[in-house]
Enzyme design. Structure first.
Site, mmCIF file in Angstrom:
data_model
loop_
_atom_site.group_PDB
_atom_site.id
_atom_site.type_symbol
_atom_site.label_atom_id
_atom_site.label_comp_id
_atom_site.label_asym_id
_atom_site.label_seq_id
_atom_site.Cartn_x
_atom_site.Cartn_y
_atom_site.Cartn_z
ATOM 1 N N PRO A 108 -0.736 -15.796 -15.425
ATOM 2 C CA PRO A 108 -0.882 -16.843 -16.443
ATOM 3 C C PRO A 108 0.422 -17.354 -17.039
ATOM 4 O O PRO A 108 0.390 -18.211 -17.908
ATOM 5 C CB PRO A 108 -1.720 -16.151 -17.517
ATOM 6 C CG PRO A 108 -1.306 -14.716 -17.433
ATOM 7 C CD PRO A 108 -1.058 -14.443 -15.970
ATOM 8 N N GLY A 109 1.569 -16.817 -16.614
ATOM 9 C CA GLY A 109 2.825 -17.393 -17.040
ATOM 10 C C GLY A 109 3.717 -16.541 -17.911
ATOM 11 O O GLY A 109 4.774 -16.998 -18.346
ATOM 12 N N GLY A 110 3.330 -15.297 -18.166
ATOM 13 C CA GLY A 110 4.157 -14.438 -19.004
ATOM 14 C C GLY A 110 5.546 -14.232 -18.426
ATOM 15 O O GLY A 110 6.557 -14.412 -19.116
ATOM 16 N N LYS A 111 5.618 -13.857 -17.167
ATOM 17 C CA LYS A 111 6.911 -13.613 -16.535
ATOM 18 C C LYS A 111 7.646 -14.923 -16.277
ATOM 19 O O LYS A 111 8.882 -14.970 -16.361
ATOM 20 C CB LYS A 111 6.718 -12.835 -15.235
ATOM 21 C CG LYS A 111 6.100 -11.459 -15.419
ATOM 22 C CD LYS A 111 5.890 -10.767 -14.084
ATOM 23 C CE LYS A 111 5.052 -9.516 -14.249
ATOM 24 N NZ LYS A 111 3.657 -9.809 -14.668
ATOM 25 N N GLU A 123 0.875 -21.240 -8.044
ATOM 26 C CA GLU A 123 -0.438 -20.681 -8.344
ATOM 27 C C GLU A 123 -1.469 -21.437 -7.505
ATOM 28 O O GLU A 123 -1.585 -22.651 -7.607
ATOM 29 C CB GLU A 123 -0.764 -20.791 -9.826
ATOM 30 C CG GLU A 123 -2.141 -20.285 -10.189
ATOM 31 C CD GLU A 123 -2.419 -18.871 -9.692
ATOM 32 O OE1 GLU A 123 -3.469 -18.675 -9.019
ATOM 33 O OE2 GLU A 123 -1.604 -17.971 -9.954
ATOM 34 N N ASP A 146 5.474 -10.941 -8.176
ATOM 35 C CA ASP A 146 4.589 -9.999 -8.860
ATOM 36 C C ASP A 146 3.244 -10.140 -8.150
ATOM 37 O O ASP A 146 2.432 -10.997 -8.500
ATOM 38 C CB ASP A 146 4.484 -10.339 -10.342
ATOM 39 C CG ASP A 146 3.686 -9.296 -11.109
ATOM 40 O OD1 ASP A 146 4.022 -8.108 -11.007
ATOM 41 O OD2 ASP A 146 2.713 -9.675 -11.779
ATOM 42 N N CYS A 163 1.048 -4.125 -10.419
ATOM 43 C CA CYS A 163 0.520 -3.267 -11.491
ATOM 44 C C CYS A 163 -0.352 -2.171 -10.859
ATOM 45 O O CYS A 163 -1.437 -1.861 -11.340
ATOM 46 C CB CYS A 163 -0.239 -4.072 -12.545
ATOM 47 S SG CYS A 163 -1.572 -5.107 -11.914
#
Length: 300
Positions: free
Chosen positions: A120-123, A141, A184, A238
């Site tokens: 969703p764009g955190g990194k 994406e 990621d 993760c």
């Protein structure tokens, strides 16, 4: 609580980490993780955010390895979302573990960077902030709904140096060339499990792990085609499972790529699990951290 975990996953973790390691991971699965956030330095500075939290009577502490990473243990996320600093994009709710790959990649002004699975764009927005909005970041994406969420977060965070591509990164044309890449990768999520969650045995399956590993290898091989020779990328998941982590990395090492060793000393206080590929890091889930794997790779 062990009986809530799928038998096959227990067996995998036992084989990989032994009884002591399995117990550490299970303990992490049982924890209610503290709320953590990242100060968005594109819109705010750390002291002002700390002052806003204190004014709301919310206590905080810094992660040792990043002054922008704050831990707030007395409240849940809904309390943070009600604050003006959240609605104005001055902070971003993000797990500590997921902040580590951009920190290790260290994006710089003027670099052309690819985020291969960005939503969703955190990194993505973290990389924009680390570069002072001076990098050129392409965020891929393939899912339209997730892609719209990515665009929303980029705009909210003021990450104007980011360009979004609605594309499966595996299908990018090989004429593209990047200074740095963050992959990621989609994974089983075995590092983020909650033993109290419903349907856990249905959520994580061997089929999911095998499918994830295939996708990860495809993405990683593509990344190395797009990365400039002599330049570096980050591969992260993760997951705490070797077949999604070290085994995937080992498949691409050799004539075309080499591992750049990461030192645990650069991340003081981060709980680590043993790895089968020296120089990679695998974070153990606990009260503050999700299970996470990070490797830095250089294209020869």
């Amino acid at each position: 609580m062990r009986e809530l975990l799928p038998d096959f996953l227990q067996e995998k973790l036992m084989k990989q980490y032994g009884e002591e390691g399995l117990q550490k991971i299970l303990s992490g699965y049982e924890e209610q993780r503290a709320v953590t956030l990242r100060v968005n330095t594109l819109k705010a500075d750390v002291p002002s955010v700390k002052s806003c939290l204190e004014a709301a009577q919310i206590s905080w502490k810094e992660a040792v390895w990043s002054k922008e990473a704050l831990i707030v243990e007395q409240v849940r996320e809904d309390v943070i979302r009600a604050l003006p600093i959240y609605s104005q994009g001055m902070i971003y709710l993000q797990s500590l573990s997921s902040m580590i790959p951009p920190v290790v990649l260290a994006p710089q002004k003027g670099e052309c960077i690819l985020d291969m699975a960005a939503a969703p764009g955190g990194k993505t927005t973290q990389m924009a902030a680390l570069s002072g909005n001076q990098a050129q970041i392409t965020a891929c994406e393939k899912n339209k709904v997730r892609g719209e969420r990515l665009k929303y977060n980029i705009e909210k965070q003021g990450a104007s140096c980011v360009y979004v591509m609605f594309e499966d990164a595996r299908k990018l044309d090989d004429f593209f060339s990047f200074d740095k890449i963050l992959l990621d990768a989609p994974c089983s999520g075995s590092g983020t499990l909650n033993l109290g969650a419903r349907g856990l045995k249905q959520k994580i399956t061997q089929e999911l792990i095998s499918r994830s590993a295939r996708t990860q290898e495809e993405l990683l091989r593509k990344a190395l085609k797009l990365l400039k020779p002599g330049h570096e990328m980050i591969y992260s998941t993760c997951s705490v499972l070797r077949e999604e982590n070290e085994d995937t990395v080992k498949k691409v090492l050799g004539k075309t790529a080499e591992l750049v060793p990461l030192s645990p000393d650069a991340l003081p206080g981060v709980p680590l699990l043993p790895v089968s590929l020296e120089g990679t890091l695998c974070i153990c889930p606990d009260r503050l951290y999700e299970g996470f794997f990070v490797a830095k790779i250089r294209k020869r």
